[in-house]
Motif scaffolding. Structure first.
Motif, PDB file in Angstrom:
ATOM      1  N   ILE A  24       0.881  -1.170   0.000  1.00  0.00           N
ATOM      2  CA  ILE A  24       0.000   0.000   0.000  1.00  0.00           C
ATOM      3  C   ILE A  24       0.915   1.215   0.000  1.00  0.00           C
ATOM      4  N   SER A  25       1.087   1.815  -1.154  1.00  0.00           N
ATOM      5  CA  SER A  25       2.120   2.844  -1.310  1.00  0.00           C
ATOM      6  C   SER A  25       1.606   4.064  -2.054  1.00  0.00           C
ATOM      7  N   LEU A  26       2.197   5.195  -1.747  1.00  0.00           N
ATOM      8  CA  LEU A  26       1.951   6.446  -2.473  1.00  0.00           C
ATOM      9  C   LEU A  26       3.258   7.005  -3.030  1.00  0.00           C
ATOM     10  N   GLY A  27       4.248   6.132  -3.168  1.00  0.00           N
ATOM     11  CA  GLY A  27       5.534   6.587  -3.710  1.00  0.00           C
ATOM     12  C   GLY A  27       6.389   7.314  -2.707  1.00  0.00           C
ATOM     13  N   GLU A  28       6.206   7.001  -1.430  1.00  0.00           N
ATOM     14  CA  GLU A  28       6.941   7.669  -0.346  1.00  0.00           C
ATOM     15  C   GLU A  28       8.432   7.312  -0.387  1.00  0.00           C
ATOM     16  N   GLY A  29       9.215   8.085   0.337  1.00  0.00           N
ATOM     17  CA  GLY A  29      10.656   7.849   0.383  1.00  0.00           C
ATOM     18  C   GLY A  29      11.398   8.650  -0.667  1.00  0.00           C
ATOM     19  N   ARG A  30      12.705   8.408  -0.722  1.00  0.00           N
ATOM     20  CA  ARG A  30      13.592   9.137  -1.636  1.00  0.00           C
ATOM     21  C   ARG A  30      13.451  10.651  -1.465  1.00  0.00           C
ATOM     22  N   THR A  31      13.329  11.096  -0.233  1.00  0.00           N
ATOM     23  CA  THR A  31      13.254  12.530   0.042  1.00  0.00           C
ATOM     24  C   THR A  31      14.659  13.136  -0.062  1.00  0.00           C
ATOM     25  N   PRO A  32      14.744  14.415  -0.386  1.00  0.00           N
ATOM     26  CA  PRO A  32      16.064  15.015  -0.610  1.00  0.00           C
ATOM     27  C   PRO A  32      16.889  15.190   0.655  1.00  0.00           C
ATOM     28  N   LEU A  33      18.182  14.944   0.504  1.00  0.00           N
ATOM     29  CA  LEU A  33      19.166  15.240   1.546  1.00  0.00           C
ATOM     30  C   LEU A  33      19.873  16.506   1.082  1.00  0.00           C
ATOM     31  N   PRO A  58       4.573  12.057   0.415  1.00  0.00           N
ATOM     32  CA  PRO A  58       3.254  12.331  -0.182  1.00  0.00           C
ATOM     33  C   PRO A  58       2.286  13.135   0.680  1.00  0.00           C
ATOM     34  N   THR A  59       2.206  12.857   1.989  1.00  0.00           N
ATOM     35  CA  THR A  59       1.298  13.648   2.818  1.00  0.00           C
ATOM     36  C   THR A  59       2.041  14.738   3.582  1.00  0.00           C
ATOM     37  N   GLY A  60       3.316  14.935   3.263  1.00  0.00           N
ATOM     38  CA  GLY A  60       4.046  16.059   3.824  1.00  0.00           C
ATOM     39  C   GLY A  60       4.776  15.802   5.116  1.00  0.00           C
ATOM     40  N   SER A  61       4.966  14.533   5.503  1.00  0.00           N
ATOM     41  CA  SER A  61       5.740  14.266   6.714  1.00  0.00           C
ATOM     42  C   SER A  61       6.366  12.878   6.666  1.00  0.00           C
ATOM     43  N   PHE A  62       7.262  12.626   7.613  1.00  0.00           N
ATOM     44  CA  PHE A  62       7.959  11.345   7.716  1.00  0.00           C
ATOM     45  C   PHE A  62       7.014  10.201   8.053  1.00  0.00           C
ATOM     46  N   LYS A  63       5.816  10.517   8.533  1.00  0.00           N
ATOM     47  CA  LYS A  63       4.877   9.477   8.951  1.00  0.00           C
ATOM     48  C   LYS A  63       4.546   8.516   7.811  1.00  0.00           C
ATOM     49  N   ASP A  64       4.674   8.970   6.570  1.00  0.00           N
ATOM     50  CA  ASP A  64       4.347   8.112   5.431  1.00  0.00           C
ATOM     51  C   ASP A  64       5.235   6.880   5.369  1.00  0.00           C
ATOM     52  N   ALA A  92      -3.059  12.461   9.144  1.00  0.00           N
ATOM     53  CA  ALA A  92      -3.028  12.732   7.710  1.00  0.00           C
ATOM     54  C   ALA A  92      -2.523  11.512   6.943  1.00  0.00           C
ATOM     55  N   ALA A  93      -1.429  10.914   7.435  1.00  0.00           N
ATOM     56  CA  ALA A  93      -0.866   9.743   6.766  1.00  0.00           C
ATOM     57  C   ALA A  93      -1.797   8.544   6.869  1.00  0.00           C
ATOM     58  N   ALA A  94      -2.370   8.322   8.045  1.00  0.00           N
ATOM     59  CA  ALA A  94      -3.273   7.182   8.225  1.00  0.00           C
ATOM     60  C   ALA A  94      -4.470   7.297   7.296  1.00  0.00           C
ATOM     61  N   ALA A 120      -7.160  19.197   7.855  1.00  0.00           N
ATOM     62  CA  ALA A 120      -7.779  19.222   6.525  1.00  0.00           C
ATOM     63  C   ALA A 120      -7.432  17.967   5.734  1.00  0.00           C
ATOM     64  N   GLN A 121      -6.206  17.469   5.881  1.00  0.00           N
ATOM     65  CA  GLN A 121      -5.807  16.263   5.169  1.00  0.00           C
ATOM     66  C   GLN A 121      -6.616  15.057   5.625  1.00  0.00           C
ATOM     67  N   ALA A 122      -6.787  14.911   6.924  1.00  0.00           N
ATOM     68  CA  ALA A 122      -7.564  13.787   7.441  1.00  0.00           C
ATOM     69  C   ALA A 122      -9.002  13.861   6.951  1.00  0.00           C
ATOM     70  N   VAL A 123      -9.553  15.060   6.934  1.00  0.00           N
ATOM     71  CA  VAL A 123     -10.941  15.248   6.504  1.00  0.00           C
ATOM     72  C   VAL A 123     -11.103  14.942   5.016  1.00  0.00           C
ATOM     73  N   VAL A 124     -10.219  15.491   4.188  1.00  0.00           N
ATOM     74  CA  VAL A 124     -10.375  15.327   2.739  1.00  0.00           C
ATOM     75  C   VAL A 124     -10.181  13.884   2.305  1.00  0.00           C
ATOM     76  N   HIS A 125      -9.409  13.116   3.075  1.00  0.00           N
ATOM     77  CA  HIS A 125      -9.206  11.704   2.747  1.00  0.00           C
ATOM     78  C   HIS A 125     -10.298  10.803   3.334  1.00  0.00           C
ATOM     79  N   GLY A 126     -11.269  11.415   3.988  1.00  0.00           N
ATOM     80  CA  GLY A 126     -12.432  10.655   4.435  1.00  0.00           C
ATOM     81  C   GLY A 126     -12.287   9.915   5.740  1.00  0.00           C
TER      82      GLY A 126
END
Length: 372
Positions: A24-33, A58-64, A92-94, A120-126
């Motif tokens: 179950i992925s959204l393409g997370e990881g490979r963030t810039p150093l 993807p959702t703007g934090s390391f939680k992904d 948001a990530a959950a 807002a992220q949690a709400v928009v994702h239902g």
């Protein structure tokens, strides 16, 4: 060229997932150093200072990182719903990974203690959002109690699969630098992320660590990519610093909402890695955290949320004090994107706004006044 599809497929052989488990992925990881150049010169540091910008997940934090693995495992085990307590980023990530998986997300948030961008992220994702009349620690207690009697999978960092996903940030850092840094500095709230990083560095070095529940089961590299591990340094907000107080803080308070946690769930793991890595914990005031957030944005073009700035705030102070030695390689984790909590930056309005008539001369005059 192989298309990158997320950290599970990239590191599946290093994760405790069944080969047949659907990622179950959204393409997370490979963030810039990102190597800080302007700021390093400003503070006179002759080493290398990097920020690992997890705010570009993807959702703007390391939680992904942790959520992709936790939700993948939950779905593989047959879960139809997940639940978490959250100060914002976890919710948001959950919510995002739940909708990706086709399951329901329940999130418990504290009363009036969550940044609007995250909610807002949690709400928009239902997600089903339940606000409790209490703080994060109350929410965490309730989630653990509910998890004992209700068929939902808990996806907070007490779930070991969360830490397994988050350890991959260390993999990426070692792969990019070709070695481990001398120091790795992180914000500390629930303390799961700093624990996960230590697990990752240990695996990359081929060294067993007492805090990893999975050490010694074949996931060490045949050829370690680094011969050293960093000293792990965790910074808390002064109003929410249980590690500095020697025990839980009943009513934590800080503008850095992501680390407004008074009773860290990974308390024992964090103390163990601090000793094992010969690192330390410290605290930063809200004023210093916000000043560092603005300094980073104005110096390097990187906009992180307040909690993220705690890592760089503490690192810069310890560099100045000589606690972090000259010539060291230092990585600071920026856990979330600044757009998560824009109200902090905008609370005083647009003080620098320049208003002029819609005339060329007026605009040119304003430009010339600000040209360096």
């Amino acid at each position: 060229m192989t298309r990158y599809t997320g950290l599970i497929e990239n590191y599946r052989d290093r994760l405790p997932l069944a080969p047949e488990a659907r990622a179950i992925s959204l393409g997370e990881g490979r963030t810039p150093l990102i190597k800080l150049e302007n700021l390093t010169k400003q503070v006179g540091f002759d080493g290398e200072l990097y920020v690992k910008f997890e705010g570009l997940n993807p959702t703007g934090s390391f939680k992904d990182r942790g959520m992709t693995v936790a939700v993948t495992q939950a779905v593989y085990e047959g879960a139809k719903a997940i639940i978490c307590a959250s100060t914002g980023n976890t919710s948001a990530a959950a919510a995002a990974y739940a909708v990706r998986a086709g399951v329901t997300a329940f999130v418990l948030i504290p009363d009036g203690k969550i940044a609007l961008g995250k909610l807002a992220q949690a709400v928009v994702h239902g997600a089903v959002v339940i606000q409790i009349q209490g703080n994060f620690d109350d929410g965490m207690r309730l989630v653990k109690e509910i998890g004992e009697t209700t068929p939902v999978a808990i996806v907070n960092s007490i779930n070991p699969y969360r830490l397994q996903g988050q350890k991959t940030a260390s993999f990426e850092i070692v792969e990019e630098l070709g070695r481990a840094p001398d120091f790795h500095c992180l914000p500390v709230g629930n303390a799961g992320n700093i624990s996960a990083h230590w697990i990752g560095y240990s695996e990359m070095a081929g060294v067993a660590t007492a805090i990893s529940p999975h050490h010694g089961d074949g996931r060490f590299l045949d050829r370690p990519l680094t011969t050293t591990r960093p000293r792990m340094v965790g910074y808390q907000a002064a109003g929410s610093a249980p590690f500095m107080r020697g025990g839980p803080v009943k009513d934590p308070e800080t503008v850095a909402t992501a680390i407004r946690i008074g009773d860290p769930q990974s308390w024992k793991l964090a103390w163990a890695l601090q000793e094992e890595s010969k690192g330390w914990f410290d605290e930063c005031t809200d004023d210093d955290i916000l000043a560092t957030q603005k300094l980073l944005a104005a110096s390097e073009g990187v906009f992180c949320e307040p909690a993220s700035a705690a890592s760089l705030c503490g690192a810069l102070r310890d560099i100045k004090a000589g606690k972090i030695a000259p010539g060291s390689t230092v990585v600071c984790t920026l856990t979330g994107n600044g757009l998560k909590d824009p109200d902090i930056v905008m609370k005083d309005g647009l003080k620098s706004l320049i208003q002029v008539p819609a005339e060329r001369g007026a605009v040119e005059k304003a430009l010339l006044a600000h040209l360096k």
